[in-house]
Design an enzyme around this catalytic site. Structure first.
Site, PDB file in Angstrom:
ATOM      1  N   GLU A 316      32.881  25.775  43.168  1.00  0.00           N
ATOM      2  CA  GLU A 316      31.833  26.791  43.037  1.00  0.00           C
ATOM      3  C   GLU A 316      30.694  26.317  42.133  1.00  0.00           C
ATOM      4  OE1 GLU A 316      34.088  30.293  41.806  1.00  0.00           O
ATOM      5  OE2 GLU A 316      34.417  30.791  43.914  1.00  0.00           O
ATOM      6  N   ASP A 390      41.837  33.833  47.265  1.00  0.00           N
ATOM      7  CA  ASP A 390      41.360  34.221  45.944  1.00  0.00           C
ATOM      8  C   ASP A 390      41.893  35.576  45.480  1.00  0.00           C
ATOM      9  OD1 ASP A 390      40.016  34.084  43.599  1.00  0.00           O
ATOM     10  OD2 ASP A 390      38.047  34.511  44.406  1.00  0.00           O
ATOM     11  N   GLU A 418      40.168  42.182  39.923  1.00  0.00           N
ATOM     12  CA  GLU A 418      38.877  41.889  40.562  1.00  0.00           C
ATOM     13  C   GLU A 418      38.811  42.414  41.994  1.00  0.00           C
ATOM     14  OE1 GLU A 418      38.038  37.695  40.620  1.00  0.00           O
ATOM     15  OE2 GLU A 418      36.387  37.904  42.039  1.00  0.00           O
TER      16      GLU A 418
END
Ligand code: BDP
Length: 727
Positions: A316, A390, A418
């Site tokens: 990323e 993820d 998240e």
């Protein structure tokens, strides 16, 4: 105030004290804000309290080191709260029936335990009813002070949960060596994916101001066996490695040390350029290697027990060895070499996927890391997320587990939610952790669970560990919601023992955090155990994944096709159109199934054999594909969305009935959050159904109501300030 000064043994006083204890036991009416976590130490079960007092009134404990003092302090605090009066602390064997704690070196009475505690290793302990110097005693014995502290917390847990002490014979040792919280905290106190306020590290006031909260943080962690904290975000800032910040890190390390917690830092791979004045960070360049070596020496001078580095490289947009044509092992080994003389480790993350690669994102970490098996130094551990995408509400276990036998692999779970509704959705993650850990990798035939890989037992690795991305912030209740404390708690307990039962852990947590009353414990544990599945149902049923809002990941956004890269868009993951839905990772598609051991690959490859919860993870199917219930796929999806929403309604009703057992303050907040969760579950269900219908044109199955709003409405919603977004 009591009108009379009670004398010990006075009958009236005993009765009154008993009554008060009973009242406190039945329903603690005091307002509570959650700060005390699971270490509340409210009066113990009145039916047991006399026995506890009898066994624990006199404590013989050494008092020479900070860790020994931490154990004494905790006992004093805990027993005073639980038993109503402070224990008598002695340095030598005094009268009565004592609790004797220590190591064979710190306590002469525990010398006979030397052999036994040696076997239990660095952190293990014995908690046993035995005889010391001819008299009955309770013993906490360990090889090191920290084991004694762990044993002390274990004993306090038994009292908090109302367990009998008679005949106690416990031998405990953690199955993993590194039990670490990863804080994704920036130096400006912003917490990436944090939903509990700003960072608890007040960098600006450190090192001068050591907030007492740091000690409470350390106590809470020690109580569940956590022994490491990575203080800063994996998307790291090189400045944390400058002398000014290292002084602050040192102050935190000093506070944590008595509790057995080592500090680690996320190291930015390009630090030699950014703060070191070099023009390269090439891991094979001698100047770069010398820079890291000097940096490690500098750190260890100030923090002799520094744990090591966590590294997110070439992922990323983060810098890494590939920027110089080197590989992950080159990068990790360079850092490992710098840390090795001091006993430090490198936790090198496998969360990598490349921008350029058109391949299925789920495959990439495996493809990059498996060829490097055996190439890492022995103080490197590769840190692998539980699943290949993820931290989704549900993912199959990461295919790297079991596929790199020569390399210790460390588990990375997310504690912060998240992708599971942030702080307001009640989702107990114990079952998620357990499901992953119990998955059979078939690495050496059947019976090689992910837990066996992670604890090192499968391949005989000495280095082992588990990391949890923390959900801790400066909110008064630490975690943003009362029930999110359970996820911190469960993570710690499972890092200690990855084979543990998430239900048993939930039960301990509920008893310590709220009440021992079975009328409360039973429904709340049931509710917790069902809660994560409810989230899966109303967000991403049947193996769907990554359908959350762009960037912040708040709310549903399955229609999104506009992110800067394809594999950040929900449409990449669900691939739905008029004909069908799902990501084809079978041998006819991306063939990600082939990364699993053959028996599993075969099972996952076949839509009829794949566990239904992973159906659309591995397969693209027609909307009328017949599922196991007999319902066509579309009907089954709708059924599951509604099942999820219904479960939240049930949770709300259950909690609503439990007000007699909880203080009003905590009860009200949980109730309010459940109301938010119900609204958001409905929103997830409605928005998702509206979108799928816009593609497939199918009517809703009979008995299921239409979405409350049009798809346009859901698509128009924007949340530019949703918390926790990466920046
Ligand atoms: C994702 C998060 C992002 C993290 C990244 C990582 O969205 O904020 O930086 O993973 O783990 O879960 O590196």
């Amino acid at each position: 105030m009591l009108p009379l000064t009670p004398r010990r043994g006075d009958r009236a006083w005993v009765l009154l004290a008993g009554l008060l204890a009973l009242l406190a036991w039945v329903g603690d009416a005091r307002a509570e804000d959650g700060y005390a976590l699971w270490l509340r130490y409210v009066p113990a079960d009145p039916a047991r309290v006399e026995d506890y007092r009898h066994r624990l009134g006199d404590v013989v404990a050494p008092n020479a080191t900070p860790t020994q003092r931490a154990a004494r302090d905790e006992l004093r605090r805990g027993l005073t709260g639980l038993l109503g009066s402070a224990p008598r602390l002695h340095a030598t064997l005094a009268g009565g029936r004592p609790l004797v704690l220590g190591t064979p070196d710190s306590s002469p009475w525990l010398a006979p335990f030397r052999r036994e505690v040696e076997v239990l290793g660095e952190d293990g302990f014995i908690l046993r009813e035995g005889r010391i110097d001819g008299r009955a005693a309770l013993v906490i014995a360990a090889r090191r002070d920290i084991g004694v502290l762990y044993g002390t917390f274990h004993l306090l847990r038994l009292l908090q949960t109302g367990q009998p002490l008679a005949g106690l014979d416990i031998r405990e040792a953690p199955k993993l060596r590194l039990r670490v919280l990863d804080h994704w905290d920036n130096l400006d106190r912003y917490v990436e994916r944090g939903y509990a306020g700003e960072s608890i590290w007040d960098w600006h006031k450190l090192p001068g101001w050591r907030d007492p909260r740091y000690t409470d943080y350390a106590r809470a962690n020690a109580s569940i066996g956590i022994n490491g904290a990575v203080l800063n975000n994996v998307n790291s800032n090189a400045r944390v490695l400058t002398p000014m910040y290292l002084e602050k890190v040192e102050a935190l390390a000093d506070v944590f040390r008595p509790y057995g917690i080592r500090v680690y830092l996320s190291a930015r791979f390009s630090a030699p350029k950014e703060i070191g004045g070099l023009d390269t960070a090439d891991p094979l360049d001698p100047r770069v290697r010398a820079w890291w070596k000097a940096k490690a020496d500098e750190i260890y001078k100030a923090i002799p027990d520094f744990g090591g580095f966590l590294v997110k490289a070439n992922s990323e947009g983060q810098p890494g060895p590939q920027d110089y044509g080197r590989n992950h092992a080159d990068g990790a080994n360079m850092l490992a070499e710098a840390l090795a003389p001091h006993g430090g480790v490198v936790m090198w993350r496998a969360f990598v996927y490349s921008h350029e690669q058109p391949d299925d994102r789920a495959r990439q970490a495996y493809d990059e890391f498996v060829p490097l098996d055996g190439a890492f130094r022995d103080n490197v551990v590769v840190q692998v997320k539980n699943g290949a995408i993820d931290f989704q509400p549900r993912e199959p276990f990461h295919p790297l587990f079991g596929a790199m036998p020569k390399t210790p692999l460390m588990m990375e779970f997310q504690i912060t939610k998240e992708y599971l509704g942030f702080a307001t959705h009640l989702a107990y993650l114990g079952p998620l952790y357990e499901e992953t850990l119990r998955s059979d990798t078939f690495a050496r035939g059947a019976g090689a669970s992910v837990a066996n890989v992670v604890d090192g037992s499968l391949e005989g690795h000495a280095l082992s560990g588990m990391a949890g991305v923390a959900n801790i912030g400066s909110d008064r209740n630490w975690s943003g919601s009362h029930f999110d404390q359970a996820n911190w708690y469960a993570f710690g307990r499972m890092a200690w023992n990855p084979h543990a039962s998430s239900r048993a852990i939930a039960e301990d947590w509920v008893r310590m955090t709220f009440s021992n009353d079975p009328r409360f414990v039973v429904p709340v544990v049931d509710m917790m155990m069902a809660s994560r599945e409810a989230v899966v149902d109303y967000m991403t049923p049947l193996g769907l994944h990554h359908l959350m809002g762009r960037g912040h990941h708040y709310g549903p956004m399955p229609w999104d096709a506009g992110a800067p890269r394809a594999d950040w868009t929900p449409v990449y993951y669900h691939r739905a159109d008029k004909a069908g839905i799902g990501f084809d990772r079978s041998s006819r598609g991306s063939n990600a199934v082939a990364q699993y051991a053959p028996p599993l690959a075969k099972r996952f490859d076949d839509p009829a054999q794949v566990p239904e919860e992973f159906l659309l993870w591995f397969h693209h199917l027609r909307w009328d594909y017949p599922t196991k219930s007999g319902r066509p796929l579309w009907d089954e999806l709708v059924h599951r969305y509604d099942r999820g929403v219904d479960e939240v309604k049930k949770m709300r009703a259950t909690w609503g009935d439990l007000s007699p057992y909880v203080d009003a303050e905590r009860h009200a907040q949980v109730a309010a959050f459940l109301a938010i969760q119900q609204d958001e579950a409905q929103w997830w269900r409605d928005a998702s159904i509206a979108y799928w219908q816009s593609l497939n044109g199918l009517p809703l199955p009979v008995g299921h109501s239409p979405p409350a709003h049009s798809l346009d409405y859901y698509e128009s919603l924007e949340f530019p300030y949703a918390p926790g977004d990466g920046k």
